[in-house]
Design an enzyme around this catalytic site. Structure first.
Site, PDB file in Angstrom:
ATOM      1  N   ARG A 137     -31.458  36.319  27.670  1.00 57.81           N
ATOM      2  CA  ARG A 137     -30.999  36.879  28.955  1.00 57.81           C
ATOM      3  C   ARG A 137     -32.175  37.219  29.867  1.00 57.81           C
ATOM      4  O   ARG A 137     -32.203  38.256  30.519  1.00 57.81           O
ATOM      5  CB  ARG A 137     -30.153  38.118  28.705  1.00 57.81           C
ATOM      6  CG  ARG A 137     -28.936  37.799  27.864  1.00 57.81           C
ATOM      7  CD  ARG A 137     -28.126  39.024  27.543  1.00 57.81           C
ATOM      8  NE  ARG A 137     -27.151  38.723  26.519  1.00 57.81           N
ATOM      9  CZ  ARG A 137     -25.901  38.388  26.772  1.00 57.81           C
ATOM     10  NH1 ARG A 137     -25.473  38.311  28.001  1.00 57.81           N
ATOM     11  NH2 ARG A 137     -25.076  38.143  25.770  1.00 57.81           N
ATOM     12  N   CYS A 138     -33.121  36.328  29.914  1.00 62.72           N
ATOM     13  CA  CYS A 138     -34.356  36.517  30.667  1.00 62.72           C
ATOM     14  C   CYS A 138     -34.398  35.520  31.822  1.00 62.72           C
ATOM     15  O   CYS A 138     -33.793  34.451  31.746  1.00 62.72           O
ATOM     16  CB  CYS A 138     -35.539  36.280  29.714  1.00 62.72           C
ATOM     17  SG  CYS A 138     -37.167  36.314  30.467  1.00 62.72           S
ATOM     18  N   GLY A 139     -35.124  35.854  32.861  1.00 61.55           N
ATOM     19  CA  GLY A 139     -35.303  34.912  33.959  1.00 61.55           C
ATOM     20  C   GLY A 139     -35.987  33.627  33.516  1.00 61.55           C
ATOM     21  O   GLY A 139     -35.857  32.587  34.172  1.00 61.55           O
ATOM     22  N   PHE A 140     -36.715  33.666  32.405  1.00 58.51           N
ATOM     23  CA  PHE A 140     -37.398  32.479  31.890  1.00 58.51           C
ATOM     24  C   PHE A 140     -36.556  31.718  30.857  1.00 58.51           C
ATOM     25  O   PHE A 140     -36.987  30.681  30.354  1.00 58.51           O
ATOM     26  CB  PHE A 140     -38.747  32.866  31.269  1.00 58.51           C
ATOM     27  CG  PHE A 140     -39.730  33.405  32.280  1.00 58.51           C
ATOM     28  CD1 PHE A 140     -40.353  32.560  33.186  1.00 58.51           C
ATOM     29  CD2 PHE A 140     -40.018  34.761  32.331  1.00 58.51           C
ATOM     30  CE1 PHE A 140     -41.249  33.043  34.120  1.00 58.51           C
ATOM     31  CE2 PHE A 140     -40.917  35.255  33.264  1.00 58.51           C
ATOM     32  CZ  PHE A 140     -41.530  34.393  34.163  1.00 58.51           C
ATOM     33  N   THR A 141     -35.367  32.204  30.535  1.00 61.59           N
ATOM     34  CA  THR A 141     -34.521  31.551  29.532  1.00 61.59           C
ATOM     35  C   THR A 141     -34.285  30.063  29.812  1.00 61.59           C
ATOM     36  O   THR A 141     -34.239  29.267  28.869  1.00 61.59           O
ATOM     37  CB  THR A 141     -33.188  32.317  29.363  1.00 61.59           C
ATOM     38  OG1 THR A 141     -33.487  33.646  28.933  1.00 61.59           O
ATOM     39  CG2 THR A 141     -32.276  31.657  28.349  1.00 61.59           C
TER      40      THR A 141
END
Length: 184
Positions: free
Chosen positions: A34-38
């Site tokens: 659930r990360c912007g980098f996912t």
């Protein structure tokens, strides 16, 4: 100690000995769902699919230490990654990469390749601002700063590079190709 002296536990509870990857190029990455980098999972799977026959192995170590961005259990993470990003590379048990309970492998990796900055661009600037709010001196230690930090290990077992999540995937791919070409 070398990279080959470490073992990990995969997301099914099996022991994975890194010595079994001797002669391969390894990319070890701490991830979160659930990360912007996912969305980097997509690029990682492309790299794995394209270069696994040449000797690339990717080892995914989910981590929930950065704003609780990997809240699922190991089964939930596996399901998310395979359904949404169709990942096929190795996934380990969720673990800490910093602090008192960090995996010994991460202590080793950080001793071999410390933090060298986020580079340039908006994402790099954003990461610097975010981390400065939490720790003004974040640049002065080798800790993992965020999800999707990657360590590249060559065929001889040397930790040759560290890529922060803001690093270009094209740069990463170029370094992987260079390692794959060495000592074939």
């Amino acid at each position: 100690m070398t990279i080959y002296d470490y073992t990990l536990e995969d997301n099914r509870g099996n022991t994975v000995a890194l010595k079994d990857f001797r002669g391969k190029v390894l990319l070890i990455v701490n991830t979160a769902t659930r990360c912007g980098f996912t969305p980097q999972y997509k690029a990682l799977e492309r790299l794995y699919t394209q270069y696994k026959e040449c000797g690339l192995e990717i080892i995914d170590i989910p981590c929930n230490q950065f704003l609780s961005q990997a809240p699922e259990d190991d089964q939930g993470i596996q399901q998310f990654c395979t359904l949404k990003y169709h990942t096929t590379f190795l996934r380990m048990k969720k673990a800490d990469v910093n602090g008192e309970h960090e995996l010994p492998l991460y202590t080793y990796l950080k001793s071999q390749q410390g933090f060298q900055g986020f580079g340039n661009g908006l994402k790099a600037m954003g990461m610097s601002v975010l981390l400065r709010q939490r720790d003004w001196n974040y640049k002065d230690n080798p800790d993992i700063k965020w999800n999707f930090t990657k360590f590249l290990i060559d065929r001889k077992g040397s930790v040759v590079d560290r890529f922060e999540p803001t690093a270009s995937m094209n740069l990463l791919e170029g370094r992987i190709i260079a390692c794959l070409k060495e000592s074939q």
